[in-house]
Design a protein around this motif. Structure first.
Motif: not given
Length: 197
Positions: A49-58, A124-129
């Motif tokens: 699915t499409q991403l809107t943000e990346i989150t890193l947890t420390f 890896t991103v694998a979106l539907p067509p």
């Protein structure tokens, strides 16, 4: 007799100094700095699915004013859609729409104790067509990417270990020197007190 007693005292004192130095070496790794515990998306995962943000947890609090996160697409384009934002132990980075393919996330943050922490992971991103056709390509930016975390971290660890080893060696040598001086003073005092025969 006195010589044997002094030799025994010096040997015991030297063993004590060595044990103290060894304890410092063993205790050092316990003072660990912040480490990446998890991420969203997870490292080596596949996103459908499409991403809107990346989150890193420390593992510890991180400072947002010195945090850098770079998302690089399969064609080398960058996909940050804003500045990283730190909240407690997490860093959030908004991203532009991603196409299907492999992505690399490189980060460099500063923990609450002032220690820089850096690394990288891939997903890896694998979106539907149908969803793929609505995405826009990333922007090729001219700003330099984050330095290679593996190389920088190994150099930093080597420098830190080298400095700590030298400090411990000098501390051990100074302690042993103090013990030997004290033992010498004991010998001199006992010889003065022992009556000549």
């Amino acid at each position: 007799m006195i010589g044997r007693h002094i030799a025994r005292t010096v040997a015991v004192a030297a063993l004590g100094v060595a044990a103290m130095a060894g304890g410092l070496l063993v205790a050092r790794p316990a003072a660990a700095h912040a480490q990446l515990l998890s991420s969203d998306p997870r490292a080596d995962s596949t996103v459908t699915t499409q991403l809107t943000e990346i989150t890193l947890t420390f593992s510890e609090l991180v400072r947002g004013d010195f945090s850098t996160v770079v998302v690089t697409g399969p064609d080398g384009s960058r996909h940050e859609a804003g500045e990283p934002r730190a909240a407690d132990k997490q860093v959030h980075l908004p991203v532009s729409p991603l196409r299907s393919g492999g992505y690399r996330v490189a980060y460099r943050v500063v923990s609450a104790d002032g220690h820089p922490v850096q690394g990288q992971f891939r997903f890896t991103v694998a979106l539907p067509p149908a969803e793929e056709s609505t995405t826009a390509p990333g922007t090729a930016r001219t700003s330099p990417p984050v330095a290679d975390p593996a190389e920088s971290t190994s150099v930093a660890v080597a420098d830190e270990n080298a400095g700590s080893g030298t400090g411990l060696w000098w501390a051990g040598a100074a302690g042993l020197g103090a013990v030997l001086v004290a033992a010498g003073l004991i010998v001199v005092r006992r010889r003065r007190r022992t009556p000549a025969r």
